[in-house]
Design an enzyme around this catalytic site. Sequence first.
Site, PDB file in Angstrom:
ATOM      1  N   GLU A   1      -6.803   4.426   7.977  1.00  0.00           N
ATOM      2  CA  GLU A   1      -6.581   5.854   7.685  1.00  0.00           C
ATOM      3  C   GLU A   1      -7.808   6.453   7.008  1.00  0.00           C
ATOM      4  OE1 GLU A   1      -2.848   5.339   5.675  1.00  0.00           O
ATOM      5  OE2 GLU A   1      -1.901   4.844   7.592  1.00  0.00           O
TER       6      GLU A   1
ATOM      7  N   SER B   1       3.508  -2.465  10.309  1.00  0.00           N
ATOM      8  CA  SER B   1       4.958  -2.477  10.540  1.00  0.00           C
ATOM      9  C   SER B   1       5.623  -3.793  10.141  1.00  0.00           C
ATOM     10  CB  SER B   1       5.267  -2.112  11.999  1.00  0.00           C
ATOM     11  OG  SER B   1       4.827  -0.795  12.282  1.00  0.00           O
TER      12      SER B   1
ATOM     13  N   ASN C   1       0.861  -1.180   0.000  1.00  0.00           N
ATOM     14  CA  ASN C   1       0.000   0.000   0.000  1.00  0.00           C
ATOM     15  C   ASN C   1       0.902   1.236   0.000  1.00  0.00           C
ATOM     16  OD1 ASN C   1      -1.802   2.049   0.529  1.00  0.00           O
ATOM     17  ND2 ASN C   1      -2.257   1.406   2.634  1.00  0.00           N
TER      18      ASN C   1
ATOM     19  N   LYS D   1      -0.038   4.208  -0.187  1.00  0.00           N
ATOM     20  CA  LYS D   1      -0.728   5.360   0.420  1.00  0.00           C
ATOM     21  C   LYS D   1      -0.563   6.583  -0.502  1.00  0.00           C
ATOM     22  CE  LYS D   1       0.253   3.378   4.897  1.00  0.00           C
ATOM     23  NZ  LYS D   1       0.196   3.556   6.330  1.00  0.00           N
TER      24      LYS D   1
ATOM     25  N   GLY E   1       2.537   1.934  10.768  1.00  0.00           N
ATOM     26  CA  GLY E   1       3.506   3.018  10.642  1.00  0.00           C
ATOM     27  C   GLY E   1       4.216   3.391  11.927  1.00  0.00           C
TER      28      GLY E   1
ATOM     29  N   GLY F   1       4.839   1.244   4.577  1.00  0.00           N
ATOM     30  CA  GLY F   1       6.150   1.873   4.366  1.00  0.00           C
ATOM     31  C   GLY F   1       7.160   0.990   3.658  1.00  0.00           C
TER      32      GLY F   1
ATOM     33  N   GLU G   1      -5.285  -5.263  10.594  1.00  0.00           N
ATOM     34  CA  GLU G   1      -4.272  -4.225  10.791  1.00  0.00           C
ATOM     35  C   GLU G   1      -4.553  -3.478  12.094  1.00  0.00           C
ATOM     36  OE1 GLU G   1      -2.347  -2.976   6.864  1.00  0.00           O
ATOM     37  OE2 GLU G   1      -4.167  -1.820   7.067  1.00  0.00           O
TER      38      GLU G   1
ATOM     39  N   HIS H   1      -9.418   0.923   4.947  1.00  0.00           N
ATOM     40  CA  HIS H   1      -8.146   1.094   5.672  1.00  0.00           C
ATOM     41  C   HIS H   1      -8.396   2.034   6.859  1.00  0.00           C
ATOM     42  CE1 HIS H   1      -4.039   2.323   6.562  1.00  0.00           C
ATOM     43  NE2 HIS H   1      -3.637   1.258   5.871  1.00  0.00           N
TER      44      HIS H   1
HETATM   45  C1  PEP Z   1      -0.690  -0.056   5.964  1.00  0.00           C
HETATM   46  O1  PEP Z   1      -0.708   1.097   5.566  1.00  0.00           O
HETATM   47  O2  PEP Z   1      -1.602  -0.816   5.630  1.00  0.00           O
HETATM   48  C2  PEP Z   1       0.426  -0.496   6.798  1.00  0.00           C
HETATM   49  C3  PEP Z   1       0.368  -1.688   7.309  1.00  0.00           C
HETATM   50  O3  PEP Z   1       1.461   0.382   6.986  1.00  0.00           O
HETATM   51  P1  PEP Z   1       2.909   0.045   7.606  1.00  0.00           P
HETATM   52  O4  PEP Z   1       3.377  -1.248   6.980  1.00  0.00           O
HETATM   53  O5  PEP Z   1       3.759   1.205   7.226  1.00  0.00           O
HETATM   54  O6  PEP Z   1       2.727  -0.099   9.082  1.00  0.00           O
END
Ligand code: PEP
Length: 251
Positions: free
Chosen positions: A97, A210, A11, A13, A171, A232, A165, A95
């Site tokens: 966010e 993460s 992703n 983003k 993040g 990320g 998640e 998601h």
């Molecule tokens: C995500 O945006 O779905 C995510 C898991 O981000 P990260 O891997 O950066 O924690």
Amino acid sequence: MADRRKLAAGNWKMHGVGADLAEVDALAAAVPEPGCEVLLCPPATLIARMAARVAGTAIEVGGQDCHPATAGAHTGDVSAPMLAEAGASHVILGHSERRTDHAETDAGVRVKAEAAMAAGLRAIVCLGETLGEREAGETLSVVGRQLAGSVPSGATAAALVVAYEPVWAIGTGKVPTMDQIAEVHDFLRAELIARFGAEGDGVRLLYGGSVKPSNADEIFAVSNVDGALVGGASLKAADFGAIVTALERAA
Ligand code: PEP
């Protein structure tokens, strides 16, 4: 147990411009014949260009959201058929966010998932508890409610992917213990089977939050983890390629 093909989904983003498509070339070179499904979900502006760029490789392209309607007066939105026409095979929905930034509800995610499936897209429906909910012992009730409310009744193993998640792990560099991930994934599997029978057993369950090359092997060894949704670490081919390789080892 159903034969579930592992999935590594990235992703991006709101990251990425044309120059970053070089990372996609590097990823395709790093994992030319991956032993798992590999998906990148860039911003909407890059979907068509990325889809053209990965043609002839095993990498698939997805969107990060869609509107429930096919077309209409919805300034700034993109519909599921538009994503499909641009070359997307999947779309991330709900998601955390978007649930936070755009006040998305379970019912709103469900109608988006219905639209995605009607357009032939695979819906990656995201769920997860906040830190406060975990500390209050509400994790399973929260994700159970999100699953029940966000996943449409017509879902099939082919059309649905569920991503667990934890909001506090996205993040932040924080990751639940492997026992905590297993508890949630085993619970989600049981809920999916209770609702959809054999189809529910075939739905891929991704862990997200993460995920990095350094922790991927232990996460992919966890019960009912069929892959990862990676933020990320999906932006750089070296990191995402290493995560794909870890998933291949687990497949
Ligand atoms: C995500 O945006 O779905 C995510 C898991 O981000 P990260 O891997 O950066 O924690």
